[in-house]
Design a protein around this motif. Structure first.
Motif, short mmCIF file in Angstrom:
data_model
loop_
_atom_site.label_atom_id
_atom_site.label_comp_id
_atom_site.label_asym_id
_atom_site.label_seq_id
_atom_site.Cartn_x
_atom_site.Cartn_y
_atom_site.Cartn_z
N GLU A 306 14.42 -20.11 34.69
CA GLU A 306 15.24 -19.19 35.48
C GLU A 306 15.38 -19.70 36.91
OE1 GLU A 306 13.59 -16.82 32.10
OE2 GLU A 306 12.73 -18.23 33.53
N ALA A 307 14.25 -20.13 37.51
CA ALA A 307 14.30 -20.65 38.87
C ALA A 307 15.14 -21.93 38.93
CB ALA A 307 12.89 -20.93 39.38
N TYR A 308 14.99 -22.79 37.93
CA TYR A 308 15.78 -24.02 37.87
C TYR A 308 17.27 -23.71 37.82
CZ TYR A 308 17.74 -28.32 35.86
OH TYR A 308 18.51 -29.42 35.60
N TYR A 309 17.63 -22.76 36.96
CA TYR A 309 19.04 -22.39 36.84
C TYR A 309 19.57 -21.83 38.16
CZ TYR A 309 23.26 -20.16 35.06
OH TYR A 309 24.57 -19.77 34.86
N GLN A 310 18.77 -20.97 38.79
CA GLN A 310 19.18 -20.36 40.06
C GLN A 310 19.35 -21.44 41.13
OE1 GLN A 310 19.56 -17.00 40.64
NE2 GLN A 310 19.81 -17.01 42.85
N GLU A 311 18.40 -22.36 41.23
CA GLU A 311 18.43 -23.37 42.29
C GLU A 311 19.52 -24.40 42.04
OE1 GLU A 311 14.30 -24.40 42.06
OE2 GLU A 311 13.76 -22.37 42.67
N THR A 312 19.69 -24.85 40.80
CA THR A 312 20.78 -25.79 40.52
C THR A 312 22.13 -25.11 40.66
OG1 THR A 312 20.66 -25.32 38.13
CG2 THR A 312 19.39 -27.20 38.95
N GLY A 313 22.15 -23.79 40.52
CA GLY A 313 23.40 -23.03 40.65
C GLY A 313 23.98 -23.06 42.04
N ARG A 314 23.22 -23.57 43.03
CA ARG A 314 23.78 -23.74 44.38
C ARG A 314 24.80 -24.88 44.40
NH1 ARG A 314 23.59 -19.23 46.23
NH2 ARG A 314 22.02 -18.29 44.92
N ALA A 315 24.81 -25.73 43.39
CA ALA A 315 25.76 -26.85 43.35
C ALA A 315 27.08 -26.41 42.72
CB ALA A 315 25.17 -28.01 42.55
N GLY A 316 28.16 -26.94 43.26
CA GLY A 316 29.47 -26.82 42.63
C GLY A 316 30.00 -25.42 42.47
N ARG A 317 29.71 -24.54 43.42
CA ARG A 317 30.23 -23.17 43.32
C ARG A 317 31.74 -23.11 43.45
NH1 ARG A 317 29.42 -20.14 47.07
NH2 ARG A 317 29.75 -18.22 45.92
N ASP A 318 32.34 -24.18 43.99
CA ASP A 318 33.79 -24.22 44.12
C ASP A 318 34.48 -24.68 42.85
OD1 ASP A 318 32.97 -26.85 44.16
OD2 ASP A 318 33.76 -27.31 46.16
N GLY A 319 33.69 -24.98 41.82
CA GLY A 319 34.27 -25.42 40.55
C GLY A 319 34.48 -26.91 40.42
N ASP A 320 34.31 -27.65 41.52
CA ASP A 320 34.45 -29.10 41.47
C ASP A 320 33.19 -29.73 40.86
OD1 ASP A 320 36.94 -29.03 42.56
OD2 ASP A 320 36.36 -29.68 44.56
N PRO A 321 33.29 -31.00 40.42
CA PRO A 321 32.14 -31.65 39.80
C PRO A 321 30.93 -31.70 40.73
CG PRO A 321 34.13 -32.92 39.39
CD PRO A 321 34.50 -31.84 40.35
N ALA A 322 29.74 -31.50 40.16
CA ALA A 322 28.49 -31.51 40.92
C ALA A 322 27.38 -32.04 40.02
CB ALA A 322 28.16 -30.12 41.43
N VAL A 323 26.26 -32.42 40.65
CA VAL A 323 25.14 -33.01 39.93
C VAL A 323 23.87 -32.21 40.21
CG1 VAL A 323 23.70 -35.09 39.67
CG2 VAL A 323 26.16 -35.32 40.10
N ALA A 324 23.07 -31.98 39.17
CA ALA A 324 21.74 -31.38 39.33
C ALA A 324 20.74 -32.35 38.70
CB ALA A 324 21.67 -30.03 38.64
N HIS A 325 19.88 -32.94 39.53
CA HIS A 325 18.95 -33.97 39.03
C HIS A 325 17.52 -33.55 39.35
CE1 HIS A 325 18.92 -38.42 37.77
NE2 HIS A 325 17.73 -37.90 37.53
N LEU A 326 16.72 -33.44 38.31
CA LEU A 326 15.32 -33.07 38.43
C LEU A 326 14.44 -34.29 38.19
CD1 LEU A 326 12.80 -31.16 38.34
CD2 LEU A 326 13.40 -30.66 35.96
N PHE A 327 13.49 -34.51 39.10
CA PHE A 327 12.51 -35.59 38.95
C PHE A 327 11.14 -34.95 38.76
CE2 PHE A 327 16.01 -37.10 41.57
CZ PHE A 327 16.38 -38.27 40.91
N TRP A 328 10.47 -35.31 37.67
CA TRP A 328 9.22 -34.63 37.32
C TRP A 328 8.13 -35.64 37.03
CZ3 TRP A 328 6.67 -35.11 32.59
CH2 TRP A 328 7.37 -35.82 31.60
N GLY A 329 6.90 -35.18 37.17
CA GLY A 329 5.75 -35.99 36.82
C GLY A 329 4.74 -35.16 36.06
N ALA A 330 3.87 -35.82 35.33
CA ALA A 330 2.85 -35.09 34.58
C ALA A 330 1.96 -34.26 35.51
CB ALA A 330 1.99 -36.08 33.78
N GLU A 331 1.78 -34.74 36.75
CA GLU A 331 0.94 -34.00 37.69
C GLU A 331 1.56 -32.64 38.03
OE1 GLU A 331 3.73 -36.53 40.17
OE2 GLU A 331 2.58 -36.73 38.30
N ASP A 332 2.91 -32.54 37.93
CA ASP A 332 3.56 -31.26 38.19
C ASP A 332 3.10 -30.21 37.17
OD1 ASP A 332 5.06 -32.28 40.31
OD2 ASP A 332 6.67 -32.95 38.97
#
Length: 587
Positions: A306-332
């Protein structure tokens, strides 16, 4: 005018409604209580702004953050809506109260803390109300990812005005949270409208960490336009902002520990910018209403899907192409499990379920979007064509045997050494430490070589993600609950091998705008000039899509310009001649 479409066209400059807007607005105009779950960028604010303009009286909008209210205020005033905020930082509170009581406001934005106070209820009793709009309504639910206790105090206020319609709005709520919102705000369960959660213009990508700063720098270089980088700590935001400034893009940090004046200035600079990158903690999430964010990067694991969806949802609100890229590690995942162990026992099961859902999202070899949408109760197609796995399918191999070897080495060395040491034991890398510990005599010494050795790091990461391994306080590996099934042959481990990524420069979303087109650049310059004069962000003047339509259609009169979507009467009057002159001079 009594037809909502007339208002839609004359005030907002749109020829027709999008998605469920018409359905939601019809219910509001009928006086029916409604919860609308609509993805970010689907036009939630129009669902209360348009009825507020059509009906006599004022719509009271409850919004969680002052910065968000001020962004929404600027956008409302830009199209001619009589709006005001009543917050602790406003110097004109007395004037706003007078305008409200006199019926001179279409919209009044307030925070939940103010809305639930007794004096505010008395103020409402002296005015004519046409609607209560509760924005970011998931904040009312303890099941939501962003619970705000003050939202729980809204129900008595709403019930004090039983004849005033109420509209709750959110972009992020699973089935459990939706039911709780309905109950907490006194909305009947047949008042739920769910528009869907898909944001097809966002390209989702998820990568294991391999030099996170460089990975994000590559993303910045290939993706023009404003961007947000979410970092896990205050210190990390400042460190990232400094490092990423070397890409040549302006960067700022944002976190609660900054001096308030610095924090406000950094946010204002970002909102006004057309290319700035802001490195922020999640406190930045709901505080902006900026439609032209071209990318959102996560430098660490978010709290939940839910938090990921909300935070990535800040991208591309104008409808134009946008990117959401998550970088993760096992320590996370290891840190997340430690946090779960520290919360109240009754909350731990739910938190573990959220973490498991995140694990499935990052570990999948299938469509990311499909996993996201299924989490919110939808039934999407198996592929979307706009996530990393659909665009460049990864290989998946059976790494069960390698995983068992790794677990055996952890066990036989006493469950007290880190990943690097275990790799050394398995690949037979002799050291003073391995000689002293006698580990070179173990049966697991040197049993991995060749191509299998390259699997050890991703296997250890997968074992930590699955909770088959855990790290202790000293950084050593020990068995977690998932180890037993793997060792006994009751479970297996399929390993996703991401394709090798070639560095690209300025691809990403560069196709969205005709960058380099002399007319488009001249229109952007004029927009920037007018925005500076009005002391508003450029997107408040016109969105990029409007400028693209001007380039394509090249209107020669105000009448022709009025046919462009997003050009309402007030903006046409305020800016039309200036943009026509630019088109004429650059034709």
């Amino acid at each position: 005018m009594t037809d909502p479409r007339d208002i839609l066209n004359s005030v907002f400059g749109f020829s027709d409604f999008r998605g469920v807007q018409r359905q939601v607005i019809a219910r509001v105009l009928e006086g029916t209580r409604t919860l609308a779950v609509m993805p970010t960028g689907a036009g939630k604010s129009l669902c209360y702004q348009l009825p507020a303009v059509m009906r006599e009286g004022t719509c009271v909008v409850v919004s969680p953050l002052i910065a968000l209210m001020h962004d929404q205020l600027r956008a409302a005033e830009a199209v001619g809506i009589r709006a005001a905020t009543l917050t602790s930082v406003d110097d004109n509170r007395a004037e706003t109260r007078e305008r409200f009581a006199a019926g001179d406001l279409d919209l009044l934005y307030v925070a939940p803390e103010r809305a639930s106070s007794g004096y505010f209820r008395d103020l409402l009793a002296r005015a004519k109300l046409n609607l209560f709009a509760i924005d970011e309504a998931h904040c009312v639910s303890e099941w939501g990812h962003d619970f705000r206790p003050d939202y729980r105090l809204l129900r008595p206020l709403l019930d004090s005005f039983p004849d005033v319609p109420r509209l709750a709005l959110t972009a992020t709520a699973d089935a459990h949270t939706r039911a709780d919102i309905l109950d907490q705000l006194g909305i009947p369960h047949d008042g739920l409208i769910v528009a869907g959660f898909d944001r097809p213009n966002i390209r989702y990508a998820i990568s294991p960490k391999a030099g996170t700063t460089q990975q994000i720098a590559d993303l910045i270089r290939e993706t023009p336009g404003p961007g947000i980088v979410y970092a896990p700590t205050r210190a990390a935001t400042e460190k990232l902002a400094e490092a990423l400034s070397r890409t040549g893009r302006p960067t700022r940090a944002y976190h609660a520990g900054l001096d308030s004046a610095v924090r406000r200035r950094n946010q204002a600079d970002f909102v006004a910018s057309e290319d700035m990158v802001i490195c922020a903690t999640i406190a930045f999430g709901m505080g902006i209403d900026k439609p032209d964010v071209r990318f959102v990067a996560h430098a660490a694991l978010p709290k939940s899907i839910e938090a990921y969806y909300q935070e990535t949802g800040r991208a591309g609100r104008d409808g134009d192409p946008a990117v959401a890229h998550l970088f993760w590690g096992a320590e996370d995942f290891a840190k997340a499990r430690q946090r779960i162990a520290e919360v109240e026992p009754e909350r731990q099961a739910g938190e573990r379920a959220r973490l498991t859902a995140l694990g499935a999202l990052v570990e999948t070899a299938g469509c990311r979007r499909a996993i996201l949408l299924r989490h919110f109760g939808e039934n999407p197609p198996p592929t979307c064509g706009n996530c990393d796995n659909c665009l460049n399918p990864p290989a998946a191999i059976d790494a069960t045997e390698t995983a068992r070897k790794f677990l055996s080495a952890v066990f036989r060395t006493g469950q007290m050494f880190g990943v690097g040491y275990i790799e050394g034991v398995l690949t037979g890398q002799s050291s003073e430490r391995s000689l002293m510990n006698g580990h070179e005599r173990l049966s697991v010494w040197g049993i991995v070589d060749g191509e299998e050795a390259a699997l050890l790091k991703p296997v250890s990461r997968a074992l930590l993600l699955r909770d088959a391994l855990r790290t202790n306080a000293h950084g050593g590996l020990e068995f977690g609950p998932g180890a037993r099934a793997l060792l006994k042959g009751e479970d297996d481990l399929a390993l996703v091998l991401p394709p090798k990524r070639e560095r690209r420069r300025r691809r990403g979303t560069a196709e969205a705008n005709p960058i380099g087109d002399p007319l488009f650049e001249a229109l952007r310059d004029k927009r920037r000039e007018l925005a500076a004069e009005a002391q508003v962000p450029p997107y408040i003047v016109f969105a990029d899509a409007v400028l693209r339509d001007m380039v394509a259609l090249k209107p020669t009169s105000l009448a022709q310009m009025s046919n462009i979507s997003g050009v309402g009467a007030k903006k046409l009057d305020a800016y039309g001649d200036a943009f026509l002159a630019v088109i004429r001079d650059n034709g």
